[in-house]
Design a protein around this motif. Structure first.
Motif, PDB file in Angstrom:
ATOM      1  N   UNK A 143       0.065  -5.239   2.062  1.00 32.98           N
ATOM      2  CA  UNK A 143      -0.496  -5.760   0.820  1.00 32.98           C
ATOM      3  C   UNK A 143      -1.807  -6.517   1.080  1.00 32.98           C
ATOM      4  N   UNK A 144      -1.802  -7.424   2.043  1.00 37.36           N
ATOM      5  CA  UNK A 144      -3.003  -8.210   2.334  1.00 37.36           C
ATOM      6  C   UNK A 144      -4.130  -7.345   2.906  1.00 37.36           C
ATOM      7  N   UNK A 145      -3.771  -6.330   3.676  1.00 38.85           N
ATOM      8  CA  UNK A 145      -4.772  -5.397   4.189  1.00 38.85           C
ATOM      9  C   UNK A 145      -5.518  -4.741   3.028  1.00 38.85           C
ATOM     10  N   UNK A 146      -4.756  -4.289   2.021  1.00 40.35           N
ATOM     11  CA  UNK A 146      -5.392  -3.609   0.892  1.00 40.35           C
ATOM     12  C   UNK A 146      -6.095  -4.580  -0.043  1.00 40.35           C
ATOM     13  N   UNK A 147      -5.656  -5.783  -0.122  1.00 38.38           N
ATOM     14  CA  UNK A 147      -6.343  -6.769  -0.965  1.00 38.38           C
ATOM     15  C   UNK A 147      -7.670  -7.177  -0.341  1.00 38.38           C
ATOM     16  N   UNK A 148      -7.675  -7.437   0.965  1.00 36.30           N
ATOM     17  CA  UNK A 148      -8.862  -7.990   1.604  1.00 36.30           C
ATOM     18  C   UNK A 148      -9.751  -6.973   2.319  1.00 36.30           C
ATOM     19  N   UNK A 174      -9.251  -3.055   2.432  1.00 33.56           N
ATOM     20  CA  UNK A 174      -9.371  -1.691   1.922  1.00 33.56           C
ATOM     21  C   UNK A 174      -8.714  -1.599   0.547  1.00 33.56           C
ATOM     22  N   UNK A 175      -9.436  -1.982  -0.512  1.00 39.41           N
ATOM     23  CA  UNK A 175      -8.841  -2.051  -1.853  1.00 39.41           C
ATOM     24  C   UNK A 175      -8.389  -0.710  -2.434  1.00 39.41           C
ATOM     25  N   UNK A 176      -8.746   0.394  -1.806  1.00 37.96           N
ATOM     26  CA  UNK A 176      -8.419   1.698  -2.390  1.00 37.96           C
ATOM     27  C   UNK A 176      -6.914   1.961  -2.492  1.00 37.96           C
ATOM     28  N   UNK A 177      -6.076   1.374  -1.676  1.00 40.33           N
ATOM     29  CA  UNK A 177      -4.643   1.646  -1.709  1.00 40.33           C
ATOM     30  C   UNK A 177      -3.799   0.498  -2.212  1.00 40.33           C
ATOM     31  N   UNK A 178      -4.400  -0.401  -2.973  1.00 37.52           N
ATOM     32  CA  UNK A 178      -3.682  -1.603  -3.395  1.00 37.52           C
ATOM     33  C   UNK A 178      -2.513  -1.273  -4.335  1.00 37.52           C
ATOM     34  N   UNK A 179      -2.592  -0.184  -5.078  1.00 36.37           N
ATOM     35  CA  UNK A 179      -1.519   0.157  -6.029  1.00 36.37           C
ATOM     36  C   UNK A 179      -0.202   0.410  -5.298  1.00 36.37           C
ATOM     37  N   UNK A 180      -0.243   1.240  -4.244  1.00 33.11           N
ATOM     38  CA  UNK A 180       0.977   1.529  -3.483  1.00 33.11           C
ATOM     39  C   UNK A 180       1.511   0.268  -2.822  1.00 33.11           C
ATOM     40  N   UNK A 181       0.622  -0.589  -2.341  1.00 31.44           N
ATOM     41  CA  UNK A 181       1.087  -1.815  -1.696  1.00 31.44           C
ATOM     42  C   UNK A 181       1.772  -2.745  -2.692  1.00 31.44           C
ATOM     43  N   UNK A 182       1.316  -2.767  -3.936  1.00 31.82           N
ATOM     44  CA  UNK A 182       1.974  -3.569  -4.969  1.00 31.82           C
ATOM     45  C   UNK A 182       3.362  -2.998  -5.271  1.00 31.82           C
ATOM     46  N   UNK A 183       3.474  -1.671  -5.308  1.00 30.45           N
ATOM     47  CA  UNK A 183       4.779  -1.035  -5.531  1.00 30.45           C
ATOM     48  C   UNK A 183       5.736  -1.384  -4.391  1.00 30.45           C
ATOM     49  N   UNK A 184       5.264  -1.305  -3.154  1.00 37.73           N
ATOM     50  CA  UNK A 184       6.112  -1.647  -2.005  1.00 37.73           C
ATOM     51  C   UNK A 184       6.557  -3.105  -2.058  1.00 37.73           C
ATOM     52  N   UNK A 185       5.633  -3.982  -2.418  1.00 32.88           N
ATOM     53  CA  UNK A 185       5.956  -5.408  -2.523  1.00 32.88           C
ATOM     54  C   UNK A 185       6.991  -5.644  -3.627  1.00 32.88           C
ATOM     55  N   UNK A 186       6.844  -4.960  -4.750  1.00 31.59           N
ATOM     56  CA  UNK A 186       7.795  -5.100  -5.858  1.00 31.59           C
ATOM     57  C   UNK A 186       9.174  -4.567  -5.462  1.00 31.59           C
ATOM     58  N   UNK A 187       9.224  -3.424  -4.777  1.00 33.68           N
ATOM     59  CA  UNK A 187      10.511  -2.878  -4.337  1.00 33.68           C
ATOM     60  C   UNK A 187      11.195  -3.813  -3.352  1.00 33.68           C
ATOM     61  N   UNK A 188      10.419  -4.375  -2.429  1.00 37.48           N
ATOM     62  CA  UNK A 188      10.973  -5.334  -1.454  1.00 37.48           C
ATOM     63  C   UNK A 188      11.544  -6.554  -2.167  1.00 37.48           C
ATOM     64  N   UNK A 189      10.785  -7.107  -3.110  1.00 39.48           N
ATOM     65  CA  UNK A 189      11.239  -8.298  -3.835  1.00 39.48           C
ATOM     66  C   UNK A 189      12.487  -7.984  -4.658  1.00 39.48           C
ATOM     67  N   UNK A 216      13.408  -7.202   8.371  1.00 42.71           N
ATOM     68  CA  UNK A 216      12.520  -6.630   9.380  1.00 42.71           C
ATOM     69  C   UNK A 216      11.216  -6.113   8.777  1.00 42.71           C
ATOM     70  N   UNK A 217      11.304  -5.504   7.597  1.00 40.68           N
ATOM     71  CA  UNK A 217      10.140  -4.838   7.023  1.00 40.68           C
ATOM     72  C   UNK A 217       9.291  -5.779   6.163  1.00 40.68           C
ATOM     73  N   UNK A 218       9.801  -6.950   5.830  1.00 35.17           N
ATOM     74  CA  UNK A 218       9.047  -7.883   4.972  1.00 35.17           C
ATOM     75  C   UNK A 218       7.679  -8.244   5.545  1.00 35.17           C
ATOM     76  N   UNK A 219       7.547  -8.608   6.826  1.00 35.36           N
ATOM     77  CA  UNK A 219       6.205  -8.924   7.331  1.00 35.36           C
ATOM     78  C   UNK A 219       5.264  -7.723   7.318  1.00 35.36           C
ATOM     79  N   UNK A 220       5.807  -6.527   7.503  1.00 38.96           N
ATOM     80  CA  UNK A 220       4.990  -5.317   7.462  1.00 38.96           C
ATOM     81  C   UNK A 220       4.452  -5.106   6.047  1.00 38.96           C
ATOM     82  N   UNK A 221       5.316  -5.299   5.044  1.00 36.27           N
ATOM     83  CA  UNK A 221       4.895  -5.119   3.652  1.00 36.27           C
ATOM     84  C   UNK A 221       3.846  -6.155   3.266  1.00 36.27           C
ATOM     85  N   UNK A 222       4.041  -7.393   3.672  1.00 29.87           N
ATOM     86  CA  UNK A 222       3.048  -8.434   3.374  1.00 29.87           C
ATOM     87  C   UNK A 222       1.714  -8.080   4.016  1.00 29.87           C
ATOM     88  N   UNK A 223       1.743  -7.590   5.248  1.00 36.86           N
ATOM     89  CA  UNK A 223       0.513  -7.198   5.924  1.00 36.86           C
ATOM     90  C   UNK A 223      -0.153  -6.006   5.231  1.00 36.86           C
TER      91      UNK A 223
END
Length: 152
Positions: free
Chosen positions: A108-113, A115-130, A99-106
């Motif tokens: 991550x992509x939100x911060x990459x494209x 708002x780059x200021x929060x990309x670190x937390x999004x990478x952590x969330x993506x790593x935890x999900x994986x 359920x949460x995988x599409x939210x995490x991908x979004x």
């Protein structure tokens, strides 16, 4: 030539390993659950002040557009709360990960494209999900079969 088979009373079981690695999935699950439960509730109750964003920035425009739909923002935050609660309660964890995988991908992509200021937390969330998806991979094996027949 007869071979003897040891019975249950004569076999000695190896002691279970006491390592930190066996606690990693639990820690990852609790961390992911806490993040999504708290930030999901924050979407409904606004108890954490939002970061100061330039109203003309693409990230702010995206957030405003999500709220303007009338349902998308609430759907995402509701999904975060439900999945976070499932992680924290250790119930239906593979379902919560799906359920949460599409939210995490979004996120991550939100911060990459946008708002780059929060990309670190999004990478952590993506790593935890994986990591958790890998830890629970046995639960996904039947779902990922190439040819599956419908069951009764």
């Amino acid at each position: 030539m007869a071979t003897s088979i040891p019975n249950a009373s004569t076999t000695v079981e190896a002691p279970q390993k006491k390592s930190l690695a066996r606690h990693l999935p639990t820690g990852a699950r609790l961390l992911l659950g806490l993040v999504f439960f708290v930030f999901g509730l924050n979407g409904f109750f606004d108890f954490i002040p939002p970061p100061k964003l330039d109203p003309a920035s693409p990230g702010a425009a995206f957030g405003i557009a999500m709220k303007a739909t009338g349902y998308l923002f609430w759907l995402v935050k509701g999904t975060e709360v439900v999945a976070g609660a499932m992680f924290l309660a250790n119930r239906f964890v593979p379902l919560a990960l799906a359920l949460i995988a599409p939210v995490i991908v979004n996120i991550f992509l939100f911060h990459v494209f946008l708002e780059p200021s929060g990309v670190e937390l999004s990478v952590v969330l993506l790593a935890l999900e994986a990591y958790l998806a890998w830890s629970y991979r046995a639960a996904y094996r039947p779902m990922l079969g190439m040819r599956v027949t419908a069951g009764a």
